[in-house]
Design a protein around this motif. Structure first.
Motif, mmCIF file in Angstrom:
data_model
loop_
_atom_site.group_PDB
_atom_site.id
_atom_site.type_symbol
_atom_site.label_atom_id
_atom_site.label_comp_id
_atom_site.label_asym_id
_atom_site.label_seq_id
_atom_site.Cartn_x
_atom_site.Cartn_y
_atom_site.Cartn_z
ATOM 1 N N UNK A 94 0.862 -1.186 0.000
ATOM 2 C CA UNK A 94 0.000 0.000 0.000
ATOM 3 C C UNK A 94 0.899 1.237 0.000
ATOM 4 N N UNK A 95 0.788 2.062 -1.029
ATOM 5 C CA UNK A 95 1.736 3.169 -1.184
ATOM 6 C C UNK A 95 1.091 4.541 -1.172
ATOM 7 N N UNK A 96 -0.019 4.737 -1.887
ATOM 8 C CA UNK A 96 -0.617 6.071 -2.038
ATOM 9 C C UNK A 96 -1.005 6.642 -0.678
ATOM 10 N N UNK A 97 -0.605 7.908 -0.484
ATOM 11 C CA UNK A 97 -0.903 8.651 0.741
ATOM 12 C C UNK A 97 -0.186 8.107 1.972
ATOM 13 N N UNK A 98 0.870 7.365 1.756
ATOM 14 C CA UNK A 98 1.683 6.889 2.881
ATOM 15 C C UNK A 98 3.043 7.585 2.824
ATOM 16 N N UNK A 99 3.727 7.707 3.945
ATOM 17 C CA UNK A 99 5.060 8.314 3.929
ATOM 18 C C UNK A 99 6.015 7.512 3.047
ATOM 19 N N UNK A 100 6.872 8.221 2.346
ATOM 20 C CA UNK A 100 7.832 7.547 1.470
ATOM 21 C C UNK A 100 8.772 6.679 2.293
ATOM 22 N N UNK A 101 8.901 5.414 1.887
ATOM 23 C CA UNK A 101 9.777 4.456 2.559
ATOM 24 C C UNK A 101 10.732 3.880 1.509
ATOM 25 N N UNK A 102 12.021 4.229 1.581
ATOM 26 C CA UNK A 102 12.959 3.752 0.553
ATOM 27 C C UNK A 102 13.091 2.236 0.491
ATOM 28 N N UNK A 103 12.700 1.556 1.564
ATOM 29 C CA UNK A 103 12.754 0.091 1.556
ATOM 30 C C UNK A 103 11.594 -0.518 0.768
ATOM 31 N N UNK A 111 1.859 16.834 2.629
ATOM 32 C CA UNK A 111 3.171 16.989 3.236
ATOM 33 C C UNK A 111 4.255 16.409 2.327
ATOM 34 N N UNK A 112 5.455 16.935 2.483
ATOM 35 C CA UNK A 112 6.572 16.420 1.700
ATOM 36 C C UNK A 112 6.896 14.969 2.052
ATOM 37 N N UNK A 113 7.572 14.311 1.125
ATOM 38 C CA UNK A 113 7.957 12.899 1.299
ATOM 39 C C UNK A 113 6.728 12.011 1.498
ATOM 40 N N UNK A 114 5.670 12.313 0.740
ATOM 41 C CA UNK A 114 4.468 11.474 0.775
ATOM 42 C C UNK A 114 4.214 10.926 -0.625
ATOM 43 N N UNK A 122 2.225 10.153 -3.729
ATOM 44 C CA UNK A 122 0.984 10.708 -4.275
ATOM 45 C C UNK A 122 0.483 9.908 -5.478
ATOM 46 N N UNK A 123 1.317 9.070 -6.067
ATOM 47 C CA UNK A 123 0.870 8.261 -7.212
ATOM 48 C C UNK A 123 1.765 7.030 -7.337
ATOM 49 N N UNK A 124 1.187 5.969 -7.899
ATOM 50 C CA UNK A 124 1.927 4.714 -8.108
ATOM 51 C C UNK A 124 1.930 4.402 -9.598
ATOM 52 N N UNK A 125 3.107 4.240 -10.163
ATOM 53 C CA UNK A 125 3.243 3.893 -11.579
ATOM 54 C C UNK A 125 3.323 2.382 -11.783
ATOM 55 N N UNK A 126 3.859 1.702 -10.795
ATOM 56 C CA UNK A 126 3.937 0.231 -10.861
ATOM 57 C C UNK A 126 3.848 -0.297 -9.436
ATOM 58 N N UNK A 179 7.491 -0.482 -4.884
ATOM 59 C CA UNK A 179 6.528 0.249 -5.707
ATOM 60 C C UNK A 179 7.237 1.400 -6.421
ATOM 61 N N UNK A 180 6.928 1.578 -7.712
ATOM 62 C CA UNK A 180 7.464 2.717 -8.462
ATOM 63 C C UNK A 180 6.508 3.872 -8.271
ATOM 64 N N UNK A 181 6.962 4.967 -7.631
ATOM 65 C CA UNK A 181 6.029 5.993 -7.176
ATOM 66 C C UNK A 181 6.481 7.402 -7.518
ATOM 67 N N UNK A 182 5.488 8.296 -7.368
ATOM 68 C CA UNK A 182 5.751 9.746 -7.422
ATOM 69 C C UNK A 182 5.586 10.263 -5.998
ATOM 70 N N UNK A 183 6.526 11.130 -5.577
ATOM 71 C CA UNK A 183 6.563 11.584 -4.197
ATOM 72 C C UNK A 183 6.411 13.111 -4.179
ATOM 73 N N UNK A 184 5.687 13.589 -3.181
ATOM 74 C CA UNK A 184 5.536 15.042 -3.033
ATOM 75 C C UNK A 184 6.829 15.626 -2.480
ATOM 76 N N UNK A 185 7.123 16.819 -2.973
ATOM 77 C CA UNK A 185 8.358 17.498 -2.532
ATOM 78 C C UNK A 185 8.061 18.592 -1.517
#
Length: 201
Positions: free
Chosen positions: A150-159, A173-176, A178-182, A195-201
């Protein structure tokens, strides 16, 4: 008495004398040995006691050394057994990892197809068939311990997430994420594809 008889008598006398001499020597040696055994000087006994004491200490030190070696070897063996057990558990737990990874692209294609069908309002039967196949894959993944991250709207986790894009999003908020490409997946508690994602800055 003839000459031969006289020589014979002389020889017998010499042999008899030698036998008596040997007997005397044996008796003297035996008496000396008995006397030697009966003598137990205090000083010699004291030295023997010291020697026995040193020998006991040496034996005690050797036993202690062997005991220490046993304890070390036992600890090493216990660590080795735990490591082997963990490796065996991991083999059973992640033995199908390669198969699952190879099936992930199939899941990706089905998800893309479903998105296209829904956008283009394709025939209900085709859409229903694809959804059934997708559900079969979902069941297969669940049965084998595969879960979607589960990725969307969760804090970015590099793992768990692989950020390929950043974007400033108002109200987020930053480092969240916002979208999943894969989609990303875990097998048990192991991330097999982030997950391949887009992250808010």
């Amino acid at each position: 008495m003839t000459k031969k008889k006289k020589e014979k008598a002389d020889i017998e006398d010499i042999v008899k004398d030698q036998e008596e001499t040997l007997v005397d020597q044996e008796e003297a040696i035996s008496k000396e040995a008995v006397d030697s055994d009966s003598q137990t000087p205090v000083e010699e006994a004291s030295e023997d006691d010291k020697g026995e004491g040193n020998e006991a200490q040496d034996l005690k030190a050797e036993v202690q050394n062997l005991n220490d070696r046993y304890l070390r070897l036992n600890a090493e063996f216990q660590n080795y057994r735990k490591r082997v057990e963990k490796e065996k558990t991991d083999i059973f737990k992640y033995g199908n990892e390669k198969l699952i990874i190879e099936m992930l692209p199939i899941m990706d294609n089905f998800e893309r197809a479903l998105s296209s069908f829904e956008e283009d309002h394709a025939e209900d039967k085709v859409l229903s068939g694809v959804k059934m196949i997708k559900k079969s894959l979902d069941d297969f993944f669940e049965k084998n311990g595969v879960k979607k991250i589960e990725a969307v709207n969760t804090p970015f986790d590099p793992d768990k997430h692989h950020a390929v894009m950043t974007e400033a999003v108002e109200g987020v908020e930053g480092e969240t994420v916002v979208a999943v490409f894969q989609e990303g997946y875990t097998l048990g508690d192991k991330v097999i594809r982030p997950s391949m994602v887009k992250v808010s800055s």
